[in-house]
Write a protein that holds these residues in place. Sequence first.
Motif, mmCIF file in Angstrom:
data_model
loop_
_atom_site.group_PDB
_atom_site.id
_atom_site.type_symbol
_atom_site.label_atom_id
_atom_site.label_comp_id
_atom_site.label_asym_id
_atom_site.label_seq_id
_atom_site.Cartn_x
_atom_site.Cartn_y
_atom_site.Cartn_z
ATOM 1 N N THR A 122 8.257 36.412 49.219
ATOM 2 C CA THR A 122 7.342 36.988 48.228
ATOM 3 C C THR A 122 7.819 38.362 47.771
ATOM 4 O O THR A 122 7.844 38.654 46.565
ATOM 5 N N LEU A 123 8.220 39.208 48.711
ATOM 6 C CA LEU A 123 8.724 40.537 48.346
ATOM 7 C C LEU A 123 9.982 40.453 47.495
ATOM 8 O O LEU A 123 10.099 41.124 46.464
ATOM 9 N N ALA A 124 10.919 39.636 47.918
ATOM 10 C CA ALA A 124 12.183 39.512 47.188
ATOM 11 C C ALA A 124 11.952 38.905 45.808
ATOM 12 O O ALA A 124 12.521 39.378 44.809
ATOM 13 N N THR A 125 11.124 37.897 45.729
ATOM 14 C CA THR A 125 10.840 37.253 44.446
ATOM 15 C C THR A 125 10.206 38.233 43.471
ATOM 16 O O THR A 125 10.548 38.250 42.288
ATOM 17 N N SER A 126 9.332 39.094 43.962
ATOM 18 C CA SER A 126 8.673 40.049 43.064
ATOM 19 C C SER A 126 9.677 41.036 42.461
ATOM 20 O O SER A 126 9.547 41.433 41.297
ATOM 21 N N VAL A 127 10.688 41.434 43.218
ATOM 22 C CA VAL A 127 11.711 42.346 42.693
ATOM 23 C C VAL A 127 12.454 41.687 41.535
ATOM 24 O O VAL A 127 12.652 42.298 40.471
ATOM 25 N N PHE A 128 12.856 40.440 41.705
ATOM 26 C CA PHE A 128 13.587 39.756 40.644
ATOM 27 C C PHE A 128 12.664 39.393 39.477
ATOM 28 O O PHE A 128 13.094 39.425 38.317
ATOM 29 N N ALA A 129 11.405 39.093 39.751
ATOM 30 C CA ALA A 129 10.455 38.812 38.670
ATOM 31 C C ALA A 129 10.272 40.046 37.779
ATOM 32 O O ALA A 129 10.228 39.930 36.544
ATOM 33 N N GLN A 130 10.197 41.223 38.370
ATOM 34 C CA GLN A 130 10.080 42.457 37.578
ATOM 35 C C GLN A 130 11.307 42.637 36.678
ATOM 36 O O GLN A 130 11.187 43.015 35.515
ATOM 37 N N HIS A 131 12.469 42.365 37.223
ATOM 38 C CA HIS A 131 13.713 42.483 36.451
ATOM 39 C C HIS A 131 13.702 41.503 35.275
ATOM 40 O O HIS A 131 14.048 41.868 34.139
ATOM 41 N N ILE A 132 13.314 40.286 35.531
ATOM 42 C CA ILE A 132 13.293 39.263 34.479
ATOM 43 C C ILE A 132 12.265 39.619 33.406
ATOM 44 O O ILE A 132 12.564 39.540 32.207
ATOM 45 N N ARG A 133 11.079 40.029 33.803
ATOM 46 C CA ARG A 133 10.045 40.416 32.826
ATOM 47 C C ARG A 133 10.518 41.574 31.946
ATOM 48 O O ARG A 133 10.229 41.618 30.756
ATOM 49 N N ARG A 134 11.221 42.535 32.555
ATOM 50 C CA ARG A 134 11.693 43.702 31.818
ATOM 51 C C ARG A 134 12.724 43.299 30.748
ATOM 52 O O ARG A 134 12.724 43.830 29.649
ATOM 53 N N HIS A 135 13.578 42.339 31.071
ATOM 54 C CA HIS A 135 14.669 42.000 30.160
ATOM 55 C C HIS A 135 14.437 40.740 29.325
ATOM 56 O O HIS A 135 15.110 40.555 28.302
ATOM 57 N N TRP A 136 13.530 39.893 29.735
ATOM 58 C CA TRP A 136 13.190 38.682 28.992
ATOM 59 C C TRP A 136 11.663 38.613 28.842
ATOM 60 O O TRP A 136 11.012 37.723 29.394
ATOM 61 N N PRO A 137 11.090 39.554 28.078
ATOM 62 C CA PRO A 137 9.630 39.665 28.005
ATOM 63 C C PRO A 137 8.941 38.458 27.365
ATOM 64 O O PRO A 137 7.746 38.241 27.594
ATOM 65 N N ALA A 138 9.650 37.665 26.603
ATOM 66 C CA ALA A 138 9.028 36.519 25.943
ATOM 67 C C ALA A 138 8.844 35.317 26.870
ATOM 68 O O ALA A 138 8.130 34.375 26.529
ATOM 69 N N LEU A 139 9.471 35.349 28.034
ATOM 70 C CA LEU A 139 9.339 34.207 28.947
ATOM 71 C C LEU A 139 7.910 34.109 29.487
ATOM 72 O O LEU A 139 7.315 35.119 29.866
ATOM 73 N N PRO A 140 7.390 32.900 29.558
ATOM 74 C CA PRO A 140 6.058 32.725 30.156
ATOM 75 C C PRO A 140 6.096 33.059 31.658
ATOM 76 O O PRO A 140 7.137 32.916 32.316
ATOM 77 N N ASP A 141 4.959 33.495 32.183
ATOM 78 C CA ASP A 141 4.878 33.900 33.594
ATOM 79 C C ASP A 141 5.364 32.815 34.545
ATOM 80 O O ASP A 141 6.049 33.108 35.528
ATOM 81 N N ALA A 142 5.019 31.568 34.274
ATOM 82 C CA ALA A 142 5.429 30.483 35.174
ATOM 83 C C ALA A 142 6.950 30.377 35.228
ATOM 84 O O ALA A 142 7.531 30.143 36.294
ATOM 85 N N ARG A 143 7.605 30.575 34.096
ATOM 86 C CA ARG A 143 9.073 30.493 34.081
ATOM 87 C C ARG A 143 9.691 31.701 34.771
ATOM 88 O O ARG A 143 10.698 31.591 35.471
ATOM 89 N N VAL A 144 9.094 32.876 34.586
ATOM 90 C CA VAL A 144 9.576 34.081 35.276
ATOM 91 C C VAL A 144 9.515 33.851 36.780
ATOM 92 O O VAL A 144 10.482 34.129 37.501
ATOM 93 N N ARG A 145 8.393 33.327 37.261
ATOM 94 C CA ARG A 145 8.263 33.061 38.704
ATOM 95 C C ARG A 145 9.273 32.025 39.173
ATOM 96 O O ARG A 145 9.867 32.166 40.235
ATOM 97 N N LEU A 146 9.488 30.982 38.373
ATOM 98 C CA LEU A 146 10.463 29.947 38.732
ATOM 99 C C LEU A 146 11.867 30.534 38.837
ATOM 100 O O LEU A 146 12.582 30.286 39.815
ATOM 101 N N VAL A 147 12.266 31.324 37.850
ATOM 102 C CA VAL A 147 13.611 31.905 37.857
ATOM 103 C C VAL A 147 13.764 32.852 39.041
ATOM 104 O O VAL A 147 14.756 32.791 39.779
ATOM 105 N N ALA A 148 12.786 33.725 39.247
ATOM 106 C CA ALA A 148 12.861 34.694 40.354
ATOM 107 C C ALA A 148 12.899 33.986 41.703
ATOM 108 O O ALA A 148 13.704 34.328 42.580
ATOM 109 N N ASP A 149 12.052 32.993 41.878
ATOM 110 C CA ASP A 149 12.019 32.245 43.138
ATOM 111 C C ASP A 149 13.348 31.520 43.358
ATOM 112 O O ASP A 149 13.875 31.501 44.478
ATOM 113 N N THR A 150 13.904 30.965 42.313
ATOM 114 C CA THR A 150 15.179 30.252 42.428
ATOM 115 C C THR A 150 16.314 31.207 42.784
ATOM 116 O O THR A 150 17.166 30.877 43.619
ATOM 117 N N ILE A 151 16.325 32.389 42.181
ATOM 118 C CA ILE A 151 17.350 33.389 42.516
ATOM 119 C C ILE A 151 17.325 33.661 44.015
ATOM 120 O O ILE A 151 18.362 33.636 44.684
#
Length: 180
Positions: A122-151
């Motif tokens: 959960t901690l690690a995923t949140s760090v990558f989710a913040q990065h993704i949201r900052r650089h790909w703001p148009a992505l829906p939240d579910a996709r941001v979580r999927l990408v971060a969790d997969t990373i």
Amino acid sequence: MTELTRSLLDAAVELIAAHGSRGLRMAEVAAKAGVSRQTVYNEFGNKERLVQAVALHKTAEFLDGVRAQLLSAPDPLEGLRRSIAFAFDLAAEDPLARSVLTGANAEDMLPLLTTKGRPILTLATSVFAQHIRRHWPALPDARVRLVADTIVRVALSHLLTPSSRRVESVVQVTEALLAD
């Protein structure tokens, strides 16, 4: 974090790297930190909470470096590449991480990254989710979580079973998930 807490965590990290969590003795942590055994119990309650605190402490250390790499890179994918390389390098250098990942002395800690790994994931995923949201703001939240969790999960997989292209593998999977 107080100086006492840091001292106790540092002592526990060293002992767990050498003997695993099953071999950890509160009295040895106390002796190494120069305090009474009761002080260790007062600070953490029991051995299980101390081991969890060690896992979260080491995770925070890793994630501070990951964040710094993500923020310092001129390009978001380069930040990802640098942050994953940083995590892999730190894991190779850190005695506790090396013990956990190779199963030498701290194999009983591996569940904190796998079957009991939710707090760390959960901690690690949140760090990558913040990065993704900052650089790909148009992505829906579910996709941001999927990408971060997969990373995080792909990176952990490569930490547990290293490959020669581990950093590039994580970046390529991420690029595929981010593609439109």
